[in-house]
Scaffold this motif. Sequence first.
Motif, PDB file in Angstrom:
ATOM      1  N   CYS A  50      17.397   9.121  54.224  1.00  0.00           N
ATOM      2  CA  CYS A  50      18.833   8.915  54.296  1.00  0.00           C
ATOM      3  C   CYS A  50      19.067   7.401  54.376  1.00  0.00           C
ATOM      4  N   LEU A  51      19.606   6.828  53.314  1.00  0.00           N
ATOM      5  CA  LEU A  51      19.727   5.367  53.263  1.00  0.00           C
ATOM      6  C   LEU A  51      21.196   4.935  53.342  1.00  0.00           C
ATOM      7  N   PRO A  52      21.497   4.010  54.274  1.00  0.00           N
ATOM      8  CA  PRO A  52      22.864   3.502  54.341  1.00  0.00           C
ATOM      9  C   PRO A  52      23.160   2.659  53.098  1.00  0.00           C
ATOM     10  N   VAL A  53      24.352   2.809  52.555  1.00  0.00           N
ATOM     11  CA  VAL A  53      24.740   2.022  51.374  1.00  0.00           C
ATOM     12  C   VAL A  53      26.165   1.485  51.540  1.00  0.00           C
ATOM     13  N   LEU A  54      26.405   0.378  50.874  1.00  0.00           N
ATOM     14  CA  LEU A  54      27.724  -0.254  50.863  1.00  0.00           C
ATOM     15  C   LEU A  54      28.086  -0.593  49.431  1.00  0.00           C
ATOM     16  N   PRO A  55      29.358  -0.478  49.062  1.00  0.00           N
ATOM     17  CA  PRO A  55      29.731  -0.953  47.732  1.00  0.00           C
ATOM     18  C   PRO A  55      29.406  -2.445  47.617  1.00  0.00           C
ATOM     19  N   VAL A  56      28.731  -2.803  46.541  1.00  0.00           N
ATOM     20  CA  VAL A  56      28.316  -4.200  46.362  1.00  0.00           C
ATOM     21  C   VAL A  56      29.514  -5.148  46.408  1.00  0.00           C
ATOM     22  N   ARG A  57      30.666  -4.671  45.907  1.00  0.00           N
ATOM     23  CA  ARG A  57      31.846  -5.533  45.870  1.00  0.00           C
ATOM     24  C   ARG A  57      32.338  -5.937  47.261  1.00  0.00           C
ATOM     25  N   ARG A  58      31.955  -5.174  48.275  1.00  0.00           N
ATOM     26  CA  ARG A  58      32.334  -5.561  49.625  1.00  0.00           C
ATOM     27  C   ARG A  58      31.553  -6.787  50.080  1.00  0.00           C
ATOM     28  N   LEU A  59      30.446  -7.043  49.435  1.00  0.00           N
ATOM     29  CA  LEU A  59      29.599  -8.168  49.825  1.00  0.00           C
ATOM     30  C   LEU A  59      29.751  -9.347  48.876  1.00  0.00           C
ATOM     31  N   ASP A  60      30.055  -9.054  47.636  1.00  0.00           N
ATOM     32  CA  ASP A  60      30.160 -10.103  46.630  1.00  0.00           C
ATOM     33  C   ASP A  60      31.118  -9.631  45.534  1.00  0.00           C
ATOM     34  N   THR A  61      32.336 -10.173  45.577  1.00  0.00           N
ATOM     35  CA  THR A  61      33.337  -9.695  44.615  1.00  0.00           C
ATOM     36  C   THR A  61      33.015 -10.136  43.194  1.00  0.00           C
ATOM     37  N   ASP A  62      32.181 -11.180  43.073  1.00  0.00           N
ATOM     38  CA  ASP A  62      31.847 -11.672  41.731  1.00  0.00           C
ATOM     39  C   ASP A  62      30.489 -11.173  41.268  1.00  0.00           C
ATOM     40  N   TYR A  63      29.990 -10.116  41.909  1.00  0.00           N
ATOM     41  CA  TYR A  63      28.633  -9.662  41.612  1.00  0.00           C
ATOM     42  C   TYR A  63      28.440  -9.445  40.109  1.00  0.00           C
ATOM     43  N   ASP A  64      27.362 -10.011  39.614  1.00  0.00           N
ATOM     44  CA  ASP A  64      27.100  -9.999  38.172  1.00  0.00           C
ATOM     45  C   ASP A  64      26.037  -8.945  37.860  1.00  0.00           C
ATOM     46  N   LEU A  65      26.480  -7.712  37.668  1.00  0.00           N
ATOM     47  CA  LEU A  65      25.545  -6.625  37.383  1.00  0.00           C
ATOM     48  C   LEU A  65      25.170  -6.631  35.911  1.00  0.00           C
ATOM     49  N   ARG A  66      23.871  -6.602  35.678  1.00  0.00           N
ATOM     50  CA  ARG A  66      23.423  -6.515  34.280  1.00  0.00           C
ATOM     51  C   ARG A  66      22.508  -5.317  34.103  1.00  0.00           C
ATOM     52  N   LEU A  67      22.723  -4.598  33.007  1.00  0.00           N
ATOM     53  CA  LEU A  67      21.905  -3.434  32.705  1.00  0.00           C
ATOM     54  C   LEU A  67      21.189  -3.680  31.388  1.00  0.00           C
ATOM     55  N   ASP A  68      19.896  -3.378  31.358  1.00  0.00           N
ATOM     56  CA  ASP A  68      19.200  -3.533  30.081  1.00  0.00           C
ATOM     57  C   ASP A  68      19.182  -2.186  29.355  1.00  0.00           C
ATOM     58  N   GLU A  69      18.540  -2.207  28.201  1.00  0.00           N
ATOM     59  CA  GLU A  69      18.537  -1.031  27.341  1.00  0.00           C
ATOM     60  C   GLU A  69      17.957   0.185  28.053  1.00  0.00           C
ATOM     61  N   ASP A  70      16.890  -0.048  28.822  1.00  0.00           N
ATOM     62  CA  ASP A  70      16.224   1.045  29.511  1.00  0.00           C
ATOM     63  C   ASP A  70      17.124   1.635  30.602  1.00  0.00           C
ATOM     64  N   ASP A  71      17.821   0.740  31.337  1.00  0.00           N
ATOM     65  CA  ASP A  71      18.753   1.211  32.369  1.00  0.00           C
ATOM     66  C   ASP A  71      19.819   2.096  31.727  1.00  0.00           C
ATOM     67  N   ARG A  72      20.351   1.632  30.611  1.00  0.00           N
ATOM     68  CA  ARG A  72      21.434   2.360  29.937  1.00  0.00           C
ATOM     69  C   ARG A  72      20.940   3.716  29.422  1.00  0.00           C
ATOM     70  N   ARG A  73      19.682   3.729  28.994  1.00  0.00           N
ATOM     71  CA  ARG A  73      19.100   4.979  28.499  1.00  0.00           C
ATOM     72  C   ARG A  73      18.985   5.991  29.649  1.00  0.00           C
ATOM     73  N   VAL A  74      18.443   5.524  30.789  1.00  0.00           N
ATOM     74  CA  VAL A  74      18.269   6.421  31.936  1.00  0.00           C
ATOM     75  C   VAL A  74      19.620   6.936  32.430  1.00  0.00           C
ATOM     76  N   LEU A  75      20.622   6.065  32.408  1.00  0.00           N
ATOM     77  CA  LEU A  75      21.947   6.445  32.926  1.00  0.00           C
ATOM     78  C   LEU A  75      22.796   7.189  31.888  1.00  0.00           C
ATOM     79  N   HIS A  76      22.261   7.337  30.669  1.00  0.00           N
ATOM     80  CA  HIS A  76      23.031   7.918  29.555  1.00  0.00           C
ATOM     81  C   HIS A  76      24.364   7.206  29.410  1.00  0.00           C
ATOM     82  N   LEU A  77      24.277   5.912  29.384  1.00  0.00           N
ATOM     83  CA  LEU A  77      25.488   5.094  29.376  1.00  0.00           C
ATOM     84  C   LEU A  77      25.764   4.581  27.969  1.00  0.00           C
ATOM     85  N   THR A  78      26.974   4.852  27.512  1.00  0.00           N
ATOM     86  CA  THR A  78      27.381   4.280  26.229  1.00  0.00           C
ATOM     87  C   THR A  78      28.594   3.402  26.492  1.00  0.00           C
TER      88      THR A  78
END
Lengths: 132, 87
Positions: A50-78
Motif C-alpha cells: 500500500c503506497l502513499p501517493v500525491l498528485p505530482v502537480r501538488r509538488l511541481d506545477t510545471d512538472y515536465d512529464l515525458r513518455l517514450d514510445e514504450d510507455d505509450r505502448r504499455v499505456l495504450h495511449l494515442t
Amino acid sequence: MVEAQPLPSGVLRFPEGLPGFENLTQFVLLQDEDLVPLAFLASLVEPRVCLPVLPVRRLDTDYDLRLDEDDRRVLHLTGEGDLLCLAIVTLGDGAAPPTANLLAPIVVNLSNWTAKQVIQIHSSYSPALEIA
Amino acid sequence: MLVFRRNAGESFLVGDNVEVRILEIGRNQVKIGVVAPREIGIYRSEISRLNRKAAVDSLQSVDLKNAVLALQRALQKREKDQPVKST
C-alpha cells in the motif's frame, strides 16, 4: 491552490507490475477526505502493499512529464490522452521528513485505467524530494 | 557475485539475449546501454527499493495520522512559499 483532479475509483492495471512488486498488476486508489490530497495505491491481491501517493502537480506545477514510445505502448495511449500523474511518497518515520519520488511518477491513462511507473530519464528530478 | 572489468565500448551478455554495453565512463558515473527483449523488465534498483520503502513506511508508521498531518502542513507551506500559477 491547485484544483483537485478526481481520482479513478476502479481497478488500475499495471501490465508490467510495479518495480519492487513486479508480480502485482492490479491496484486501487484508496482515498479518505481526512487524508486529502494524499491517496493510497493498494494492491488488490497483496493488502500489505500500500503506497502513499500525491498528485505530482501538488509538488511541481510545471512538472515536465515525458513518455517514450514504450510507455505509450504499455499505456495504450494515442495522442495526448487524459493522464493522471502521481508521485509515490515515503512518509518517513518522524525523524526523516516525508519525500516524494518525482523521478519515477506513476502515470495513469484515464481512458482505460492502465498505469505504469515511468522513469524520467531525461530529467534531473529527485527520487526523494523532501516535502517540507 | 561475478566481478570483472570492462572498458568503455565493450559489452557483455547475460544469458542468450541480454547484452549490456558500457557506453561511457565518467568520474562517478557510467553510462550503460541494455539490449534486451521487450518482455524483460529493466528497473533501476533504487526505484524498486524506494517503492518497497514507501510501502513499508506507510504500514509501519505507528502514527499514520500524524505522518499525514505533517505532510499536509508541509504541502500547505510549500504552496504558500511557491504561489501556484493558474493553468
